[in-house]
Design a protein around this motif. Structure first.
Motif, PDB file in Angstrom:
ATOM      1  N   LEU A 123       3.808  -4.037   3.255  1.00 33.25           N
ATOM      2  CA  LEU A 123       4.604  -2.829   3.408  1.00 33.25           C
ATOM      3  C   LEU A 123       3.783  -1.647   2.921  1.00 33.25           C
ATOM      4  O   LEU A 123       3.188  -1.708   1.843  1.00 33.25           O
ATOM      5  CB  LEU A 123       5.897  -2.888   2.582  1.00 33.25           C
ATOM      6  CG  LEU A 123       6.992  -3.823   3.064  1.00 33.25           C
ATOM      7  CD1 LEU A 123       8.165  -3.790   2.085  1.00 33.25           C
ATOM      8  CD2 LEU A 123       7.455  -3.474   4.460  1.00 33.25           C
ATOM      9  N   ILE A 124       3.742  -0.589   3.717  1.00 29.12           N
ATOM     10  CA  ILE A 124       3.129   0.665   3.288  1.00 29.12           C
ATOM     11  C   ILE A 124       4.265   1.605   2.935  1.00 29.12           C
ATOM     12  O   ILE A 124       5.165   1.837   3.752  1.00 29.12           O
ATOM     13  CB  ILE A 124       2.259   1.295   4.391  1.00 29.12           C
ATOM     14  CG1 ILE A 124       1.066   0.412   4.717  1.00 29.12           C
ATOM     15  CG2 ILE A 124       1.787   2.681   3.971  1.00 29.12           C
ATOM     16  CD1 ILE A 124       0.191   0.944   5.845  1.00 29.12           C
ATOM     17  N   ALA A 154      -4.599   6.951   2.102  1.00 28.45           N
ATOM     18  CA  ALA A 154      -3.830   5.742   1.809  1.00 28.45           C
ATOM     19  C   ALA A 154      -4.657   4.805   0.941  1.00 28.45           C
ATOM     20  O   ALA A 154      -5.869   4.959   0.827  1.00 28.45           O
ATOM     21  CB  ALA A 154      -3.443   5.040   3.108  1.00 28.45           C
ATOM     22  N   GLY A 155      -3.985   3.840   0.364  1.00 22.98           N
ATOM     23  CA  GLY A 155      -4.679   2.835  -0.423  1.00 22.98           C
ATOM     24  C   GLY A 155      -3.737   1.742  -0.874  1.00 22.98           C
ATOM     25  O   GLY A 155      -2.518   1.902  -0.854  1.00 22.98           O
ATOM     26  N   ALA A 212       0.910   5.526  -7.382  1.00 19.56           N
ATOM     27  CA  ALA A 212      -0.211   5.152  -6.523  1.00 19.56           C
ATOM     28  C   ALA A 212      -0.440   6.195  -5.440  1.00 19.56           C
ATOM     29  O   ALA A 212      -1.588   6.505  -5.097  1.00 19.56           O
ATOM     30  CB  ALA A 212       0.035   3.788  -5.898  1.00 19.56           C
ATOM     31  N   ALA A 213       0.622   6.764  -4.892  1.00 19.18           N
ATOM     32  CA  ALA A 213       0.489   7.785  -3.846  1.00 19.18           C
ATOM     33  C   ALA A 213      -0.243   9.013  -4.392  1.00 19.18           C
ATOM     34  O   ALA A 213      -1.164   9.536  -3.753  1.00 19.18           O
ATOM     35  CB  ALA A 213       1.858   8.171  -3.302  1.00 19.18           C
ATOM     36  N   GLY A 214       0.140   9.463  -5.570  1.00 18.71           N
ATOM     37  CA  GLY A 214      -0.553  10.591  -6.190  1.00 18.71           C
ATOM     38  C   GLY A 214      -1.998  10.266  -6.503  1.00 18.71           C
ATOM     39  O   GLY A 214      -2.896  11.090  -6.296  1.00 18.71           O
ATOM     40  N   ALA A 223       0.840  -1.189   0.000  1.00 20.15           N
ATOM     41  CA  ALA A 223       0.000   0.000   0.000  1.00 20.15           C
ATOM     42  C   ALA A 223       0.879   1.244   0.000  1.00 20.15           C
ATOM     43  O   ALA A 223       2.098   1.169   0.145  1.00 20.15           O
ATOM     44  CB  ALA A 223      -0.910  -0.009   1.233  1.00 20.15           C
ATOM     45  N   VAL A 224       0.218   2.373  -0.155  1.00 19.41           N
ATOM     46  CA  VAL A 224       0.871   3.676  -0.050  1.00 19.41           C
ATOM     47  C   VAL A 224       0.083   4.516   0.951  1.00 19.41           C
ATOM     48  O   VAL A 224      -1.111   4.295   1.161  1.00 19.41           O
ATOM     49  CB  VAL A 224       0.942   4.414  -1.403  1.00 19.41           C
ATOM     50  CG1 VAL A 224       1.836   3.670  -2.380  1.00 19.41           C
ATOM     51  CG2 VAL A 224      -0.442   4.634  -1.991  1.00 19.41           C
TER      52      VAL A 224
END
Length: 190
Positions: A130-131, A86-87, A98-100, A55-56
């Protein structure tokens, strides 16, 4: 001086050897493997390991020091939580992209700058999740576009209020606790 996690004399006396792994559960999102290991003392045991795609999470930090949080209901906890956006990662997805994406979907904000901070092992005792934690700055507002099954409301919070909420136990989401303490440490160290 040796690094904190460099191999040290005696580490071989702590290591486990993976003997085999079998699928215990296959879901649409999470999997669980039964991993048979030989312990350092020679005994064998089975560890149940949750397999997660990763995830991020994003610390969206405004110039005035406020942090953007999302309020949402978490079924596993059966209550509302206040968290940083987060996702989960899609298979093979670049964590930076993914963060954006997650920041924009959940809050409508986009970042002029998105910096990688660190990975967070969520529950190393039983999961490989892991995030990937990012810091978003130079923010521009837009319209949120959450997933069909995602219901969130965003709000800006003063860093001191967030840190106080972490320290008195009102914020218990691990990624948000880490984010608050990182921001507080950065403020005091920089």
């Amino acid at each position: 001086m040796r690094e904190l996690l460099d191999n040290r004399e005696g580490d071989e006396l702590l290591e486990e050897q993976i003997l085999d792994s079998t699928a215990a559960f296959r879901g649409s999102f999470l999997n669980v493997d039964a991993v048979r290991v030989r312990l350092a003392n020679g005994r064998e045991t089975v560890h149940e390991v949750v397999r997660h795609p990763g995830a991020v999470a994003v610390i969206a930090l405004r110039e005035d020091g406020k942090i953007l949080l999302v309020r949402q209901y978490r079924t596993a906890l059966e209550r509302m939580t206040l968290e940083i956006p987060a996702g989960k990662l899609e298979r093979g997805e670049d964590p930076l992209l993914a963060a954006g994406r997650e920041l924009a979907e959940e809050t409508g904000y986009s970042a002029g700058r998105l910096d990688y901070l660190m990975p967070i092992a969520v529950a190393a005792g039983y999961s490989d999740e892991l995030i990937h934690l990012y810091m978003a700055t130079e923010l521009s507002a837009g319209a949120p576009n959450p997933d069909d099954d995602e219901f969130v409301a965003s709000e800006w919070v003063e860093l001191d209020v967030l840190v106080d909420s972490v320290l008195d136990g009102r914020i218990e989401d691990s990624k948000t606790v880490i984010a608050a303490l990182i921001c507080d440490a950065m403020r005091h160290r920089l």
